[in-house]
Design a protein around this motif. Structure first.
Motif, mmCIF file in Angstrom:
data_model
loop_
_atom_site.group_PDB
_atom_site.id
_atom_site.type_symbol
_atom_site.label_atom_id
_atom_site.label_comp_id
_atom_site.label_asym_id
_atom_site.label_seq_id
_atom_site.Cartn_x
_atom_site.Cartn_y
_atom_site.Cartn_z
ATOM 1 N N THR A 2 -7.519 -35.724 -15.693
ATOM 2 C CA THR A 2 -8.459 -34.614 -15.633
ATOM 3 C C THR A 2 -7.731 -33.277 -15.646
ATOM 4 O OG1 THR A 2 -8.445 -34.809 -13.246
ATOM 5 C CG2 THR A 2 -10.214 -35.929 -14.422
ATOM 6 N N THR A 424 -4.302 -34.365 -9.762
ATOM 7 C CA THR A 424 -4.807 -34.479 -11.137
ATOM 8 C C THR A 424 -6.013 -35.396 -11.251
ATOM 9 O OG1 THR A 424 -3.375 -36.361 -11.715
ATOM 10 C CG2 THR A 424 -2.470 -34.130 -12.025
ATOM 11 N N GLY A 425 -6.185 -36.323 -10.309
ATOM 12 C CA GLY A 425 -7.261 -37.303 -10.423
ATOM 13 C C GLY A 425 -7.003 -38.354 -11.484
ATOM 14 N N PRO A 693 -6.666 -32.409 -1.931
ATOM 15 C CA PRO A 693 -7.556 -33.335 -2.640
ATOM 16 C C PRO A 693 -7.095 -34.777 -2.482
ATOM 17 C CG PRO A 693 -6.138 -32.171 -4.188
ATOM 18 C CD PRO A 693 -5.929 -31.526 -2.856
ATOM 19 N N ALA A 695 -7.603 -38.523 -4.335
ATOM 20 C CA ALA A 695 -8.024 -39.087 -5.613
ATOM 21 C C ALA A 695 -9.360 -39.814 -5.488
ATOM 22 C CB ALA A 695 -6.949 -40.047 -6.130
ATOM 23 N N ASP A 696 -10.239 -39.550 -6.443
ATOM 24 C CA ASP A 696 -11.547 -40.203 -6.538
ATOM 25 C C ASP A 696 -12.457 -39.891 -5.352
ATOM 26 O OD1 ASP A 696 -11.355 -41.243 -9.008
ATOM 27 O OD2 ASP A 696 -11.399 -43.355 -8.415
ATOM 28 N N GLN A 698 -14.722 -36.603 -3.234
ATOM 29 C CA GLN A 698 -15.172 -35.221 -3.280
ATOM 30 C C GLN A 698 -14.230 -34.345 -2.467
ATOM 31 O OE1 GLN A 698 -19.250 -35.064 -1.924
ATOM 32 N NE2 GLN A 698 -20.049 -35.470 -3.973
ATOM 33 N N PHE A 719 -9.424 -28.141 -9.815
ATOM 34 C CA PHE A 719 -9.758 -29.431 -9.223
ATOM 35 C C PHE A 719 -10.861 -30.079 -10.031
ATOM 36 C CE2 PHE A 719 -12.470 -32.006 -6.400
ATOM 37 C CZ PHE A 719 -11.555 -32.984 -6.068
ATOM 38 N N ASP A 720 -10.665 -31.336 -10.389
ATOM 39 C CA ASP A 720 -11.687 -32.122 -11.081
ATOM 40 C C ASP A 720 -12.175 -31.413 -12.343
ATOM 41 O OD1 ASP A 720 -13.245 -34.354 -11.470
ATOM 42 O OD2 ASP A 720 -14.920 -33.593 -10.283
ATOM 43 N N ASN A 721 -11.228 -30.859 -13.082
ATOM 44 C CA ASN A 721 -11.515 -30.201 -14.363
ATOM 45 C C ASN A 721 -12.400 -28.971 -14.207
ATOM 46 O OD1 ASN A 721 -10.693 -30.287 -17.022
ATOM 47 N ND2 ASN A 721 -12.628 -31.157 -17.732
ATOM 48 N N ARG A 722 -12.401 -28.390 -13.006
ATOM 49 C CA ARG A 722 -13.148 -27.162 -12.752
ATOM 50 C C ARG A 722 -12.244 -26.193 -11.991
ATOM 51 N NH1 ARG A 722 -18.795 -28.538 -9.988
ATOM 52 N NH2 ARG A 722 -19.159 -26.343 -10.511
ATOM 53 N N TYR A 737 -17.171 -23.055 -6.363
ATOM 54 C CA TYR A 737 -16.802 -23.305 -7.755
ATOM 55 C C TYR A 737 -17.151 -22.095 -8.611
ATOM 56 C CZ TYR A 737 -15.777 -28.265 -7.057
ATOM 57 O OH TYR A 737 -15.220 -29.451 -6.658
#
Length: 739
Positions: A2, A424-425, A693, A695-696, A698, A719-722, A737
């Protein structure tokens, strides 16, 4: 994986500009910002050191160009430089490092060679000064950006009220070429120590002589009045008549390369003549490209890194300075010319090309993952291909792992890998094979390698070897030490979480059972009432340790296993015996081994530069947020030399006092810059702003309801592509966000 889509970077840049403006409107105490997305980030000029008294420092200013490092000599013009090779020699000292270097320039002013009295470090240049009888001497040196050369500006100013005649004599190694219109001086090295690979503390040349020879060529932008040949060198002379207030300037360049045929190679000569004929543009380009690279670190649309780092906006000037100098330390040690990966951060510049210590690199893993996720993944694969019970270093240029063994390898490689996954997730990576094992299987092995280190199976704890395997200078810190055994507890629990996410509850339960049993064995090493821990030696002796590293590790890895009283006692120990007004002691002077452990990084007269950041982090974890933040800010006082080094030491007659003066250390082969300083940015992002963060899962900020003690904002966190912004105020920390 991500990562941010490059096509979205312009949108993110606009979001950052809006966020900075919003933060400024919310708190009038925060610095006023322009609409430039770099407006909250100090310029490279603002990141310079203070003017330093040469007789008070242990390292002269360094030079870096993303390929190599050079180090100024204490005189006015000499630069120690060994392109592509190890720079420091062994043994070191006593006053300065001894260097493996090409021969240095020598300068005489009116017949006398002077040492510098003050100097100043910048990211892109080094400046030295000396004043004599109404003449002010100043020399500035820059390295060609990602290139092979040095550029010099020598200035002499008449600060008196009378006319003065000045003679500058510059001795340049080599011979004057006879077939050039302007004077060119070329030198070919026959020193077999240069351009060879060295192990730590070894300057023995490799047995096979190199097929090519290192050469350097000097050319003058300001032509000398006279050129004179000397044995092995050329003397250039300039004579200037200066009226009061006037300044004379002499500019020259050096290019270097590998000579495999005729000496000197035409390529090296051509570079030097081109630079000299267009000196000012060449000179200015170094600074502008350095500034651009610094800007890239914080710019979502940069085209150099695969990620970027958050921008910190705060009214707390000390916190801001710590954050940005921590990150600048990493940029200084960034290298783009390594064979194994073109986005590398070497541990320090003086060592052989491409030396990366697992331990030091792990201390800023979150920062690495945010700034350079693609390069980090390459590093993860390389690190997992290594034997964790062999050497502490992977060579990012030659692809070889050092021999020997660092007890830290298991836990530090594990930290590095898991931070990559969490930030990165990239959870699919867990099932990818590196060699014959999947990444998850590698993590399992690292978490359970303690089973190979149980010398006595009746004792649960792992034996981490001798002094050379651990802190290297603390003779009692051996065998079954609390720190790395506590890391085993955390590694097993973290690996269990990954197995649970994969649906393998059987293995997850087994690891958690082992971890709980292991935790009891670690807790048995605690000394009640003192806040310190014992090592269990092989002969059965329980030896008291009064060292920061046990506090750091047990605070980070086993906080849920500690009672409130243990937490209080541990913090009391640190505040009582380790913290000083400006820095800290790695080992308490009350440790029984203190007298035998006087090395600046791990002994009682200084601390490795990451220890204060990690100590402050563990203080927060154990509930001492206010004193931790105050201590962290106090350490900003030591940053007057520019960036973070391998360690800082207390020096002078008052070195044992709480307010003892502090400087970057050289003793014990401590390097001028080291990536361990990245731990400060790591702590600010991960603990003060709570960005941890998993992984996987919230995102949930760490201890979000606790007042951190400052007001500010961390902008443009990925984070999480945002993108999100994290705020800190009296209510704690929170995030929003960006839309």
């Amino acid at each position: 994986m991500t990562l941010i889509n490059p096509h979205h970077r312009m949108l993110y840049r606009l979001m950052l500009i809006s966020s900075i403006a919003l933060v400024t409107q919310m708190d009038s105490r925060l610095p006023a910002e322009s609409t430039n997305n770099q407006s909250a980030v100090p310029s490279i000029d603002e990141m310079a050191s203070e003017w330093l008294e040469v007789d008070q420092i242990a390292h002269m200013p360094s030079l870096h160009n993303f390929h190599d490092m050079a180090a100024c000599a204490p005189d006015l013009v000499g630069v120690n430089y060994n392109p592509d090779g190890q720079l420091f020699d062994w043994p070191t000292g006593p006053r300065w490092f001894r260097y493996l270097t090409l021969p240095l320039l020598k300068l005489k002013v009116n017949g006398i060679e002077y040492d510098s009295t003050t100097c100043r470090w910048y990211p892109h240049q080094a400046v030295r000064r000396h004043s004599i009888e109404g003449l002010d001497l100043k020399t500035t040196v820059r390295m060609q950006f990602e290139g092979a050369g040095l550029f010099y500006k020598l200035k002499v100013s008449n600060s008196s009220n009378e006319d003065q005649s000045v003679e500058l004599l510059l001795e340049v190694p080599g011979i004057k070429l006879s077939d050039t219109e302007e004077p060119i001086v070329a030198y070919e090295s026959d020193d077999q120590k240069l351009e060879t690979a060295h192990a730590f503390g070894d300057s023995t040349p490799e047995p096979e002589s190199a097929k090519s020879r290192l050469e350097m060529v000097h050319a003058f932008a300001d032509q000398p009045d006279q050129i004179e040949g000397l044995p092995g060198a050329v003397r250039a002379r300039w004579i200037r008549e200066l009226k009061p207030g006037e300044t004379a300037t002499v500019r020259l360049v050096m290019s270097h390369g590998q000579n495999t045929e005729k000496f000197p190679s035409q390529e090296t000569v051509n570079k030097a003549t081109a630079w000299a004929s267009n000196f000012e543009e060449t000179w200015n380009t170094v600074k502008s490209r350095w500034q651009d690279r610094w800007n890239d670190v914080f710019d979502p649309e940069n085209d150099h890194f695969s990620g970027w780092l958050p921008t910190l906006v705060t009214s707390n000037e000390k916190l801001s300075d710590i954050y940005y100098r921590s990150i600048l330390t990493l940029l200084v040690l960034h290298r783009t010319n390594m064979a194994m990966c073109d986005r590398v951060f070497v541990t320090s510049g003086e060592r052989d090309k491409g030396v990366v210590f697992f331990w030091d690199t792990s201390m800023w893993s979150k920062v690495f993952a945010l700034l350079e996720p693609e390069g980090m993944k390459e590093h993860v694969k390389l690190f997992l291909s290594c034997d964790p019970h062999k050497g502490p270093v992977f060579g990012m240029d030659d692809g070889r792992q050092w021999e020997g063994w660092y007890a830290a390898n298991d836990s530090t490689i594990f930290t590095f890998v898991t931070e990559y996954l969490n930030v990165t997730g990239d959870m699919a990576f867990l099932d990818e094979k590196v060699g014959v094992k999947t990444v998850l299987e590698h993590l399992d092995s690292l978490a359970t390698n303690w089973q190979k280190l149980q010398r006595d199976k009746s004792v649960m704890l792992a034996d981490y070897g001798e002094n050379r395997n651990l802190l290297e200078c603390a003779p009692a810190y051996i065998h079954r030490v609390p720190s790395f055994n506590a890391a085993n507890v955390w590694m097993m629990r973290a690996t269990a979480d990954f197995y649970e996410q994969h649906g393998n509850m059987k293995r997850a339960d087994q690891l958690r059972d082992w971890a709980n049993e292991f935790a009891l064995s670690v807790l048995d090493l605690y000394k009640p009432g003192e806040g310190v821990w014992y090592a269990l030696h092989r002969n059965g002796d329980r030896v008291e340790l009064r060292h920061c590293y046990d506090f750091v590790c047990i605070g980070r890895f086993m906080p849920v296993d500690l009672t409130p009283r243990m937490k209080e006692e541990m913090v009391d120990f640190v505040e009582r015996e380790l913290l000083t007004d400006h820095w800290m002691r790695a080992m308490s002077p009350k440790d029984k081994a203190a007298a035998e452990s006087d090395r600046p990084d791990h002994g009682p007269m200084g601390a490795y530069d990451a220890w204060p950041a990690l100590t402050a982090e563990s203080m927060c974890i154990l509930g001492a947020w206010k004193p931790a933040f105050e201590f962290l800010c106090d350490t900003q006082d030591v940053l007057y030399e520019g960036v973070y080094g391998q360690s800082r030491e207390f020096y002078g007659e008052d070195r044992g006092d709480r307010d003892a003066p502090v400087r970057i250390a050289m003793r014990g082969a401590c390097m001028r810059e080291s990536v361990g300083g990245g731990a400060f940015a790591e702590m600010i992002i991960g603990t003060l702003f709570g960005f941890r963060p998993q992984a996987d899962q919230q995102l949930k900020l760490y201890e979000a309801d606790i007042d951190r003690g400052f007001k500010g904002k961390l902008l443009n966190v990925r984070f999480d592509n945002r993108l999100l912004d994290i705020s800190s105020n009296a209510d704690g920390v929170s995030f929003t966000y960006q839309e």
